[in-house]
Design a protein around this motif. Structure first.
Motif, PDB file in Angstrom:
ATOM      1  N   ILE A 155       0.863  -1.176   0.000  1.00 55.07           N
ATOM      2  CA  ILE A 155       0.000   0.000   0.000  1.00 55.07           C
ATOM      3  C   ILE A 155       0.900   1.226   0.000  1.00 55.07           C
ATOM      4  CG2 ILE A 155      -1.823   1.257   1.207  1.00 55.07           C
ATOM      5  CD1 ILE A 155      -2.519  -1.415   2.622  1.00 55.07           C
ATOM      6  N   PHE A 156       0.791   2.033  -1.042  1.00 57.10           N
ATOM      7  CA  PHE A 156       1.599   3.241  -1.179  1.00 57.10           C
ATOM      8  C   PHE A 156       0.817   4.476  -0.755  1.00 57.10           C
ATOM      9  CE2 PHE A 156       3.643   0.493  -4.335  1.00 57.10           C
ATOM     10  CZ  PHE A 156       4.995   0.839  -4.263  1.00 57.10           C
ATOM     11  N   ASP A 157       1.457   5.353  -0.015  1.00 54.93           N
ATOM     12  CA  ASP A 157       0.997   6.726   0.132  1.00 54.93           C
ATOM     13  C   ASP A 157       1.309   7.448  -1.184  1.00 54.93           C
ATOM     14  OD1 ASP A 157       0.245   9.237   1.234  1.00 54.93           O
ATOM     15  OD2 ASP A 157       2.323   9.617   1.825  1.00 54.93           O
ATOM     16  N   TYR A 158       0.725   8.619  -1.367  1.00 53.97           N
ATOM     17  CA  TYR A 158       0.945   9.377  -2.609  1.00 53.97           C
ATOM     18  C   TYR A 158       1.900  10.552  -2.406  1.00 53.97           C
ATOM     19  CZ  TYR A 158      -0.152  11.416  -7.158  1.00 53.97           C
ATOM     20  OH  TYR A 158      -0.072  11.905  -8.440  1.00 53.97           O
ATOM     21  N   GLY A 159       1.495  11.522  -1.582  1.00 55.37           N
ATOM     22  CA  GLY A 159       2.315  12.715  -1.406  1.00 55.37           C
ATOM     23  C   GLY A 159       3.654  12.425  -0.763  1.00 55.37           C
ATOM     24  N   ASN A 160       4.714  12.862  -1.429  1.00 55.44           N
ATOM     25  CA  ASN A 160       6.110  12.688  -1.009  1.00 55.44           C
ATOM     26  C   ASN A 160       6.553  11.231  -0.946  1.00 55.44           C
ATOM     27  OD1 ASN A 160       6.998  15.280  -1.066  1.00 55.44           O
ATOM     28  ND2 ASN A 160       6.668  15.683   1.100  1.00 55.44           N
ATOM     29  N   VAL A 161       5.796  10.360  -1.615  1.00 53.32           N
ATOM     30  CA  VAL A 161       6.253   9.004  -1.911  1.00 53.32           C
ATOM     31  C   VAL A 161       6.325   8.832  -3.422  1.00 53.32           C
ATOM     32  CG1 VAL A 161       5.732   6.533  -1.727  1.00 53.32           C
ATOM     33  CG2 VAL A 161       5.401   8.019   0.246  1.00 53.32           C
ATOM     34  N   ILE A 162       5.217   9.141  -4.102  1.00 53.54           N
ATOM     35  CA  ILE A 162       5.148   9.063  -5.565  1.00 53.54           C
ATOM     36  C   ILE A 162       5.160  10.455  -6.183  1.00 53.54           C
ATOM     37  CG2 ILE A 162       3.660   8.361  -7.503  1.00 53.54           C
ATOM     38  CD1 ILE A 162       2.572   6.164  -5.483  1.00 53.54           C
ATOM     39  N   PHE A 163       4.487  11.375  -5.523  1.00 50.96           N
ATOM     40  CA  PHE A 163       4.263  12.734  -6.034  1.00 50.96           C
ATOM     41  C   PHE A 163       4.846  13.719  -5.033  1.00 50.96           C
ATOM     42  CE2 PHE A 163       1.904  16.611  -6.539  1.00 50.96           C
ATOM     43  CZ  PHE A 163       1.473  16.670  -7.853  1.00 50.96           C
ATOM     44  N   GLU A 164       5.691  14.627  -5.483  1.00 51.61           N
ATOM     45  CA  GLU A 164       6.352  15.567  -4.565  1.00 51.61           C
ATOM     46  C   GLU A 164       5.404  16.673  -4.133  1.00 51.61           C
ATOM     47  OE1 GLU A 164      10.337  18.375  -4.118  1.00 51.61           O
ATOM     48  OE2 GLU A 164      10.080  17.122  -5.902  1.00 51.61           O
ATOM     49  N   ILE A 165       5.387  16.918  -2.830  1.00 50.48           N
ATOM     50  CA  ILE A 165       4.652  18.050  -2.273  1.00 50.48           C
ATOM     51  C   ILE A 165       5.581  18.827  -1.347  1.00 50.48           C
ATOM     52  CG2 ILE A 165       2.391  16.936  -2.472  1.00 50.48           C
ATOM     53  CD1 ILE A 165       2.507  16.215   0.451  1.00 50.48           C
ATOM     54  N   ARG A 184       0.506  -7.296  -5.302  1.00 50.48           N
ATOM     55  CA  ARG A 184      -0.768  -6.587  -5.355  1.00 50.48           C
ATOM     56  C   ARG A 184      -0.508  -5.195  -4.783  1.00 50.48           C
ATOM     57  NH1 ARG A 184      -5.551  -9.698  -2.495  1.00 50.48           N
ATOM     58  NH2 ARG A 184      -6.771  -8.098  -3.607  1.00 50.48           N
ATOM     59  N   THR A 185      -0.847  -4.165  -5.509  1.00 50.72           N
ATOM     60  CA  THR A 185      -0.505  -2.813  -5.067  1.00 50.72           C
ATOM     61  C   THR A 185      -1.749  -1.928  -4.964  1.00 50.72           C
ATOM     62  OG1 THR A 185      -0.035  -2.056  -7.331  1.00 50.72           O
ATOM     63  CG2 THR A 185       1.822  -2.913  -6.036  1.00 50.72           C
ATOM     64  N   PHE A 186      -1.686  -1.028  -3.991  1.00 47.24           N
ATOM     65  CA  PHE A 186      -2.800  -0.140  -3.700  1.00 47.24           C
ATOM     66  C   PHE A 186      -2.262   1.254  -3.379  1.00 47.24           C
ATOM     67  CE2 PHE A 186      -3.764  -4.463  -2.593  1.00 47.24           C
ATOM     68  CZ  PHE A 186      -5.019  -4.676  -3.135  1.00 47.24           C
ATOM     69  N   PHE A 226      -2.490   0.728 -10.057  1.00 48.64           N
ATOM     70  CA  PHE A 226      -2.747   0.018  -8.804  1.00 48.64           C
ATOM     71  C   PHE A 226      -3.963  -0.876  -8.987  1.00 48.64           C
ATOM     72  CE2 PHE A 226      -0.897   4.123  -7.731  1.00 48.64           C
ATOM     73  CZ  PHE A 226       0.138   3.765  -6.878  1.00 48.64           C
ATOM     74  N   GLU A 227      -4.050  -1.893  -8.154  1.00 49.17           N
ATOM     75  CA  GLU A 227      -5.281  -2.691  -8.149  1.00 49.17           C
ATOM     76  C   GLU A 227      -6.472  -1.810  -7.767  1.00 49.17           C
ATOM     77  OE1 GLU A 227      -6.927  -6.618  -5.819  1.00 49.17           O
ATOM     78  OE2 GLU A 227      -4.810  -6.582  -6.420  1.00 49.17           O
ATOM     79  N   LYS A 228      -6.234  -0.904  -6.809  1.00 52.47           N
ATOM     80  CA  LYS A 228      -7.251   0.081  -6.462  1.00 52.47           C
ATOM     81  C   LYS A 228      -6.599   1.279  -5.799  1.00 52.47           C
ATOM     82  CE  LYS A 228     -11.796   0.739  -4.439  1.00 52.47           C
ATOM     83  NZ  LYS A 228     -13.001   0.103  -3.823  1.00 52.47           N
ATOM     84  N   ALA A 229      -7.108   2.467  -6.117  1.00 51.69           N
ATOM     85  CA  ALA A 229      -6.624   3.703  -5.499  1.00 51.69           C
ATOM     86  C   ALA A 229      -7.676   4.218  -4.526  1.00 51.69           C
ATOM     87  CB  ALA A 229      -6.327   4.752  -6.564  1.00 51.69           C
ATOM     88  N   TYR A 230      -7.264   4.468  -3.297  1.00 56.43           N
ATOM     89  CA  TYR A 230      -8.163   4.955  -2.250  1.00 56.43           C
ATOM     90  C   TYR A 230      -7.795   6.392  -1.884  1.00 56.43           C
ATOM     91  CZ  TYR A 230      -9.679   0.135  -1.252  1.00 56.43           C
ATOM     92  OH  TYR A 230     -10.202  -1.132  -1.315  1.00 56.43           O
ATOM     93  N   PHE A 231      -8.823   7.250  -1.772  1.00 60.14           N
ATOM     94  CA  PHE A 231      -8.616   8.640  -1.376  1.00 60.14           C
ATOM     95  C   PHE A 231      -9.537   8.958  -0.198  1.00 60.14           C
ATOM     96  CE2 PHE A 231      -7.480   8.336  -5.842  1.00 60.14           C
ATOM     97  CZ  PHE A 231      -6.229   8.933  -5.851  1.00 60.14           C
ATOM     98  N   SER A 232      -8.977   9.643   0.775  1.00 65.70           N
ATOM     99  CA  SER A 232      -9.678   9.847   2.048  1.00 65.70           C
ATOM    100  C   SER A 232     -11.025  10.536   1.872  1.00 65.70           C
ATOM    101  CB  SER A 232      -8.790  10.659   2.999  1.00 65.70           C
ATOM    102  OG  SER A 232      -8.528  11.950   2.453  1.00 65.70           O
ATOM    103  N   GLN A 233     -11.104  11.509   0.965  1.00 60.21           N
ATOM    104  CA  GLN A 233     -12.359  12.257   0.845  1.00 60.21           C
ATOM    105  C   GLN A 233     -13.488  11.399   0.280  1.00 60.21           C
ATOM    106  OE1 GLN A 233      -9.868  12.557  -1.258  1.00 60.21           O
ATOM    107  NE2 GLN A 233     -10.504  13.144  -3.315  1.00 60.21           N
ATOM    108  N   HIS A 234     -13.131  10.328  -0.443  1.00 58.48           N
ATOM    109  CA  HIS A 234     -14.147   9.409  -0.944  1.00 58.48           C
ATOM    110  C   HIS A 234     -14.538   8.381   0.123  1.00 58.48           C
ATOM    111  CE1 HIS A 234     -12.119  10.285  -5.076  1.00 58.48           C
ATOM    112  NE2 HIS A 234     -13.030  11.192  -4.786  1.00 58.48           N
TER     113      HIS A 234
END
Length: 211
Positions: free
Chosen positions: A8-18, A106-108, A138-146
């Motif tokens: 399970i990957f985080d997005y910000g500052n793992v894949i995408f720079e913020i 399996r990646t998320f 990813f097998e599925k992408a999860y976002f907190s606001q959803h």
């Protein structure tokens, strides 16, 4: 990490720079004071939690910024520009890397996000990389606001595990925030704290035996 089957990957500052400092400065220019307590990497005003869990709308978020700045005249555009200044970008190499990792595990994706940032990112992906979203990466992408949930609360991790029938003992969570790592540990996930910039994601994964 021979026993790991899922990541399970985080997005910000793992894949995408913020860059939190840029947005801190932008908010300060709007008139917000005590910026370290209002918005920072390891803590922030309740306004941001509410926005990241979809408890308030973009319009309500903007009103919250106007109230914090004590400037009712701030325009939507001024607020959105300050808020989106956090978002730096990513690189095609990371997208290629994600596909490579997906062939082995399996990646998320699990990201604390919000409607304004999400819309900016989707537009950026379409414009820069000609991709519509992260469905192919990813097998599925999860976002907190959803999900109406956010890290580091354990219920968001539990939901991802339950949805996909993942064994936490076989699942690795990668994030750049120590508080999110601690939340993941509480549900039994293996964890890695991202200590490099997203541009070094491949070397980070190699050095930790992931690829």
């Amino acid at each position: 990490m021979q026993h790991i089957k899922n990541i399970i990957f985080d997005y910000g500052n793992v894949i995408f720079e913020i860059d939190f400092k840029i947005t801190q400065n932008a908010f300060a220019q709007l008139g917000i004071t005590d910026i370290e307590n209002f918005f920072a990497h390891k803590g922030h005003n309740q306004l941001f939690d509410d926005f990241e869990t979809g408890a308030i709308s973009p319009a309500q978020f903007r009103e919250g910024i106007r109230t914090a700045a004590d400037k009712p005249e701030l325009t939507d555009e001024q607020i959105d520009n300050a808020w989106n200044s956090l978002l730096i970008g990513t690189m095609q190499e990371n997208h290629d890397l994600l596909l490579k990792v997906k062939d082995k595990y399996r990646t998320f994706l699990l990201s604390n996000n919000n409607e304004i940032h999400y819309n900016w990112i989707i537009d950026y992906l379409k414009t820069t990389f000609k991709i519509n979203n992260y469905d192919d990466y990813f097998e599925k992408a999860y976002f907190s606001q959803h999900m109406k949930l956010r890290k580091p609360n354990t219920n968001i991790f539990e939901q991802v595990l339950k949805d996909n029938q993942l064994d936490p003992a076989e699942t690795l969570f990668i994030d750049d925030s120590p508080q999110h790592i601690e939340g993941a540990k509480k549900v039994g996930l293996n964890t890695l704290l991202m200590t490099e910039k997203p541009a070094q994601l491949e070397s980070f994964l190699k050095s930790n035996g992931i690829i």
